[in-house]
Design a protein around this motif. Structure first.
Motif, PDB file in Angstrom:
ATOM      1  N   SER A 373       0.337  77.756  79.508  1.00  0.00           N
ATOM      2  CA  SER A 373       1.075  78.880  80.087  1.00  0.00           C
ATOM      3  C   SER A 373       1.811  79.659  79.002  1.00  0.00           C
ATOM      4  O   SER A 373       1.776  80.900  78.985  1.00  0.00           O
ATOM      5  CB  SER A 373       2.062  78.382  81.141  1.00  0.00           C
ATOM      6  N   ASP A 374       2.479  78.949  78.100  1.00  0.00           N
ATOM      7  CA  ASP A 374       3.202  79.619  77.016  1.00  0.00           C
ATOM      8  C   ASP A 374       2.248  80.419  76.137  1.00  0.00           C
ATOM      9  O   ASP A 374       2.563  81.544  75.723  1.00  0.00           O
ATOM     10  CB  ASP A 374       3.950  78.588  76.167  1.00  0.00           C
ATOM     11  N   ALA A 375       1.091  79.842  75.845  1.00  0.00           N
ATOM     12  CA  ALA A 375       0.126  80.524  74.973  1.00  0.00           C
ATOM     13  C   ALA A 375      -0.454  81.762  75.645  1.00  0.00           C
ATOM     14  O   ALA A 375      -0.681  82.786  74.991  1.00  0.00           O
ATOM     15  CB  ALA A 375      -0.991  79.551  74.578  1.00  0.00           C
ATOM     16  N   LEU A 376      -0.696  81.704  76.952  1.00  0.00           N
ATOM     17  CA  LEU A 376      -1.194  82.863  77.684  1.00  0.00           C
ATOM     18  C   LEU A 376      -0.116  83.935  77.813  1.00  0.00           C
ATOM     19  O   LEU A 376      -0.388  85.133  77.688  1.00  0.00           O
ATOM     20  CB  LEU A 376      -1.681  82.436  79.076  1.00  0.00           C
ATOM     21  N   LEU A 377       1.108  83.508  78.037  1.00  0.00           N
ATOM     22  CA  LEU A 377       2.209  84.443  78.206  1.00  0.00           C
ATOM     23  C   LEU A 377       2.478  85.213  76.910  1.00  0.00           C
ATOM     24  O   LEU A 377       2.804  86.401  76.930  1.00  0.00           O
ATOM     25  CB  LEU A 377       3.461  83.681  78.647  1.00  0.00           C
ATOM     26  N   SER A 378       2.304  84.554  75.777  1.00  0.00           N
ATOM     27  CA  SER A 378       2.545  85.191  74.480  1.00  0.00           C
ATOM     28  C   SER A 378       1.356  86.004  73.994  1.00  0.00           C
ATOM     29  O   SER A 378       1.491  86.800  73.055  1.00  0.00           O
ATOM     30  CB  SER A 378       2.879  84.124  73.433  1.00  0.00           C
ATOM     31  N   GLY A 379       0.202  85.815  74.619  1.00  0.00           N
ATOM     32  CA  GLY A 379      -1.007  86.494  74.166  1.00  0.00           C
ATOM     33  C   GLY A 379      -1.739  85.748  73.074  1.00  0.00           C
ATOM     34  O   GLY A 379      -2.759  86.223  72.554  1.00  0.00           O
ATOM     35  N   GLU A 380      -1.230  84.558  72.708  1.00  0.00           N
ATOM     36  CA  GLU A 380      -1.879  83.756  71.670  1.00  0.00           C
ATOM     37  C   GLU A 380      -3.285  83.331  72.103  1.00  0.00           C
ATOM     38  O   GLU A 380      -4.203  83.240  71.274  1.00  0.00           O
ATOM     39  CB  GLU A 380      -1.011  82.522  71.381  1.00  0.00           C
ATOM     40  N   ARG A 381      -3.451  83.069  73.397  1.00  0.00           N
ATOM     41  CA  ARG A 381      -4.769  82.712  73.937  1.00  0.00           C
ATOM     42  C   ARG A 381      -5.143  83.740  74.999  1.00  0.00           C
ATOM     43  O   ARG A 381      -4.291  84.193  75.772  1.00  0.00           O
ATOM     44  CB  ARG A 381      -4.749  81.296  74.514  1.00  0.00           C
ATOM     45  N   THR A 382      -6.430  84.103  75.035  1.00  0.00           N
ATOM     46  CA  THR A 382      -6.930  85.104  75.969  1.00  0.00           C
ATOM     47  C   THR A 382      -8.232  84.626  76.586  1.00  0.00           C
ATOM     48  O   THR A 382      -8.795  83.587  76.182  1.00  0.00           O
ATOM     49  CB  THR A 382      -7.191  86.451  75.264  1.00  0.00           C
ATOM     50  N   LEU A 383      -8.734  85.396  77.543  1.00  0.00           N
ATOM     51  CA  LEU A 383      -9.982  85.027  78.216  1.00  0.00           C
ATOM     52  C   LEU A 383     -11.204  85.225  77.341  1.00  0.00           C
ATOM     53  O   LEU A 383     -12.323  84.887  77.755  1.00  0.00           O
ATOM     54  CB  LEU A 383     -10.129  85.818  79.518  1.00  0.00           C
ATOM     55  N   ALA A 384     -11.016  85.749  76.138  1.00  0.00           N
ATOM     56  CA  ALA A 384     -12.132  85.813  75.191  1.00  0.00           C
ATOM     57  C   ALA A 384     -12.394  84.455  74.535  1.00  0.00           C
ATOM     58  O   ALA A 384     -13.452  84.245  73.927  1.00  0.00           O
ATOM     59  CB  ALA A 384     -11.838  86.859  74.112  1.00  0.00           C
ATOM     60  N   GLU A 385     -11.438  83.529  74.673  1.00  0.00           N
ATOM     61  CA  GLU A 385     -11.598  82.188  74.093  1.00  0.00           C
ATOM     62  C   GLU A 385     -12.699  81.430  74.813  1.00  0.00           C
ATOM     63  O   GLU A 385     -12.687  81.317  76.047  1.00  0.00           O
ATOM     64  CB  GLU A 385     -10.277  81.428  74.219  1.00  0.00           C
ATOM     65  N   PRO A 386     -13.682  80.888  74.083  1.00  0.00           N
ATOM     66  CA  PRO A 386     -14.781  80.176  74.733  1.00  0.00           C
ATOM     67  C   PRO A 386     -14.290  79.048  75.642  1.00  0.00           C
ATOM     68  O   PRO A 386     -13.524  78.180  75.217  1.00  0.00           O
ATOM     69  CB  PRO A 386     -15.595  79.630  73.551  1.00  0.00           C
ATOM     70  N   GLY A 387     -14.723  79.095  76.880  1.00  0.00           N
ATOM     71  CA  GLY A 387     -14.430  78.026  77.832  1.00  0.00           C
ATOM     72  C   GLY A 387     -13.125  78.145  78.586  1.00  0.00           C
ATOM     73  O   GLY A 387     -12.907  77.414  79.553  1.00  0.00           O
ATOM     74  N   LEU A 388     -12.235  79.066  78.183  1.00  0.00           N
ATOM     75  CA  LEU A 388     -10.926  79.128  78.840  1.00  0.00           C
ATOM     76  C   LEU A 388     -11.040  79.643  80.270  1.00  0.00           C
ATOM     77  O   LEU A 388     -10.403  79.096  81.189  1.00  0.00           O
ATOM     78  CB  LEU A 388      -9.965  80.004  78.037  1.00  0.00           C
ATOM     79  N   LEU A 389     -11.828  80.686  80.477  1.00  0.00           N
ATOM     80  CA  LEU A 389     -11.989  81.198  81.840  1.00  0.00           C
ATOM     81  C   LEU A 389     -12.596  80.126  82.742  1.00  0.00           C
ATOM     82  O   LEU A 389     -12.150  79.942  83.888  1.00  0.00           O
ATOM     83  CB  LEU A 389     -12.873  82.450  81.849  1.00  0.00           C
ATOM     84  N   ALA A 390     -13.594  79.406  82.240  1.00  0.00           N
ATOM     85  CA  ALA A 390     -14.210  78.343  83.041  1.00  0.00           C
ATOM     86  C   ALA A 390     -13.185  77.274  83.403  1.00  0.00           C
ATOM     87  O   ALA A 390     -13.172  76.755  84.528  1.00  0.00           O
ATOM     88  CB  ALA A 390     -15.382  77.727  82.279  1.00  0.00           C
ATOM     89  N   ARG A 391     -12.320  76.951  82.467  1.00  0.00           N
ATOM     90  CA  ARG A 391     -11.270  75.960  82.728  1.00  0.00           C
ATOM     91  C   ARG A 391     -10.315  76.459  83.804  1.00  0.00           C
ATOM     92  O   ARG A 391      -9.938  75.711  84.714  1.00  0.00           O
ATOM     93  CB  ARG A 391     -10.525  75.667  81.434  1.00  0.00           C
ATOM     94  N   LEU A 392      -9.893  77.724  83.696  1.00  0.00           N
ATOM     95  CA  LEU A 392      -8.979  78.281  84.691  1.00  0.00           C
ATOM     96  C   LEU A 392      -9.636  78.366  86.065  1.00  0.00           C
ATOM     97  O   LEU A 392      -8.991  78.125  87.091  1.00  0.00           O
ATOM     98  CB  LEU A 392      -8.505  79.661  84.244  1.00  0.00           C
ATOM     99  N   ARG A 393     -10.911  78.714  86.088  1.00  0.00           N
ATOM    100  CA  ARG A 393     -11.626  78.773  87.365  1.00  0.00           C
ATOM    101  C   ARG A 393     -11.697  77.396  88.015  1.00  0.00           C
ATOM    102  O   ARG A 393     -11.449  77.252  89.219  1.00  0.00           O
ATOM    103  CB  ARG A 393     -13.043  79.312  87.137  1.00  0.00           C
TER     104      ARG A 393
END
Length: 419
Positions: A373-393
Motif C-alpha cells: 500500500s505504501d509503495a502504491l501510494l508513493s508511486g514507487e510501484r505501478t501497474l506496469a510492474e510485471p505480475g502486480l496487476l495479476a496479484r491485485l486481481r
C-alpha cells in the motif's frame, strides 16, 4: 436517517406524510449542515420543478423529537430490485432530465449553508481517513494515487445532489404512465462538478446486478448522456466522468470502512453497520477493474496466481467455523421465521454476518498489505510492474468471494480475468 410514514386526519380527510429524522444527535455530528438547511434545499428543488418531495414542516427544539422535517408522502416503488426487474421505458431519460434540472437550480435559490466542494481538499481528506484506518489496503492506495495523478481542473460549480442513484429515487411502475416519481435523500448535496452526479449512479455497486447496463443498471451511457444534454445539461467530458467514477468508488470503499468504525466506536451499534463494513471488498474489486484497464496489455493478459489452498476437512471436535454454522442455522430455522418487520431484516443481516465469518475462517484470506500500500501510494510501484496487476486481481477476487460472494461484479470479473 429514520423515515416514519404516518397519516393525519383532519376536516378535509386523511393525508399521508413522512417524517425524516436523525436517530440521535451523534448521528448529525460533523455534518456540514443540519436538517433545517437540508429541508430548505429540498424546498428550493421542489420550487424549481425538480421531482423532490414537498416539505411541509421542520422540527424545532420545542417538538422534543430531535432534528428532521416532514414531507407529503409519495406512493411509488423505491426497491432497486423491483424497479430494475421491469423498469418503465422512460426511466433512464427521466433520470437524465431530472439531473439536468437539479444542476440548473439557480445559485441564489440554494441555502448559504450548502458547501462548495474543493476536489483536491476532498481527496486529501479521503487519504487522511485511509491512513487513519491503517493505510494497508493496496487497492485503495492504488486508487488514491490514481486520483492524485488524474485530478481535473476545477469546474464551474452547480448544485450536486451527491447521492443520485438507484435506491434514492422513487419510481411509478404503472405500465401506461410510469416513470420517475421522486428524488430522495438530499443530505450529501453540495456545490461542485456536475460530473460527480453523472458518474455516481453508474458505479457497479449501484447497478444492482445489471453490470452490462452501465447507466443505473438501465441502459447505455450514450442514452443517459443524450437525455441529460437534451434537458439542458452541460456537455459531458468522458475523462472527467471517468475520474469521478473512480473517485466515488474510492469514496464508498472508505465509506464502508467508516461504517465499521461507527459500529466499533458505538455511534451505530447495529449489526447492519458491521456487515456494510465488509462491503469494502466490493469497491476494491471495482477499483482494480477500473484502474487495471489502463495497465499494459501484457499485464492485463497475464495469468492470475492461484488462490490459497483450502483448509483441510475438519475432524475431531467442532471447529470455530462449525460453531458459527450452528448459530447461523439456528437463526435461520428458529429466529427468522418468528420475526417480523425490522427484526426479520436484522435476523437476515445477522445470518449474512455469520456467513462472512464462516468463509473467513475457512479461507483465511486477508486484504491488508501495508508495505505494498505504501509503495502504491508513493508511486514507487505501478501497474506496469510485471505480475502486480495479476496479484491485485487475485486478492480482490478472493476477498470479495469471502465478504460478498453474490456481488454481480465478482462473477463478471472472474470471467474477464480468467480467475
Amino acid at each position: 436517517m429514520e423515515s416514519w410514514s404516518f397519516d393525519w386526519s383532519g376536516p378535509a380527510g386523511s393525508v399521508g406524510y413522512v417524517l425524516r429524522r436523525a436517530p440521535s444527535a451523534d448521528y448529525m455530528a460533523g455534518r456540514p449542515y443540519g436538517h433545517a438547511d437540508e429541508a430548505a434545499l429540498v424546498m428550493a428543488a421542489h420550487a424549481a420543478g425538480v421531482k423532490a418531495p414537498e416539505v411541509v414542516g421542520v422540527l424545532s427544539d420545542a417538538d422534543g423529537m430531535g432534528t428532521g422535517y416532514v414531507m407529503r408522502r409519495i406512493v411509488a416503488e423505491v426497491s432497486p430490485a423491483k424497479i430494475l426487474a421491469d423498469p418503465p421505458p422512460s426511466l433512464l431519460a427521466d433520470l437524465g432530465r431530472e439531473l439536468a434540472r437539479i444542476h440548473a437550480i439557480p445559485r441564489a435559490a440554494i441555502p448559504a449553508a450548502i458547501p462548495l466542494m474543493d476536489t483536491a481538499e476532498a481527496l486529501a481528506e479521503l487519504k487522511t481517513r485511509f491512513l487513519s484506518y491503517g493505510g494497508d489496503r493496496p487497492a485503495i492506495a492504488l486508487a488514491i494515487r490514481w486520483c492524485e495523478d488524474h485530478l481535473p481542473a476545477p469546474a464551474d460549480p452547480v448544485l450536486v445532489h451527491g447521492d443520485y442513484r438507484m435506491g434514492n429515487v422513487m419510481v411509478d411502475l404503472a405500465k401506461d404512465a410510469g416513470g420517475l416519481a421522486a428524488v430522495l435523500d438530499w443530505e450529501l448535496a453540495h456545490l461542485g462538478d456536475a460530473h460527480e452526479d453523472l458518474a455516481f449512479g453508474c458505479m457497479a455497486v449501484w447497478r444492482f446486478g445489471r453490470i452490462d447496463r452501465p447507466a443505473f443498471g438501465l441502459g447505455s451511457l450514450e442514452d443517459y448522456f443524450a437525455a441529460y444534454r437534451a434537458a439542458g445539461g452541460l456537455p459531458v467530458d468522458r475523462a472527467r466522468f471517468r475520474f469521478w467514477l473512480v473517485y466515488r468508488t474510492l469514496w464508498w470503499a472508505l465509506g464502508c470502512l467508516q461504517m465499521g468504525q461507527a459500529w466499533r466506536n458505538g455511534t451505530d451499534p447495529t449489526v447492519e453497520r458491521v456487515v456494510i463494513g465488509r462491503r469494502t471488498a466490493e469497491q476494491e474489486l471495482d477499483l482494480v477493474e477500473l484502474i487495471g484497464a489502463e495497465a499494459p496489455d501484457i499485464e492485463k493478459a497475464r495469468t492470475l496466481p492461484p488462490s490459497p489452498a483450502a483448509m483441510p476437512a475438519p475432524v475431531g471436535e467442532p471447529t470455530n467455523r462449525e460453531m458459527v454454522q450452528a448459530v447461523r442455522d439456528w437463526i435461520e430455522g428458529a429466529v427468522k421465521p418468528k420475526s417480523e418487520g425490522h427484526d426479520k431484516f436484522e435476523a437476515v443481516v445477522a445470518m449474512n454476518a455469520l456467513g462472512i465469518v464462516m468463509r473467513d475462517l475457512e479461507t483465511g484470506v486477508r486484504a491488508e498489505d501495508k508495505a505494498l500500500s505504501d509503495a502504491l501510494l508513493s508511486g514507487e510501484r505501478t501497474l506496469a510492474e510485471p505480475g502486480l496487476l495479476a496479484r491485485l486481481r487475485r486478492s480482490a477476487l478472493d476477498k470479495c468471494a469471502v465478504d460478498s460472494p453474490k456481488y454481480a461484479a465478482l462473477a463478471a470479473a472472474r470471467a474477464a480475468w480468467n480467475g
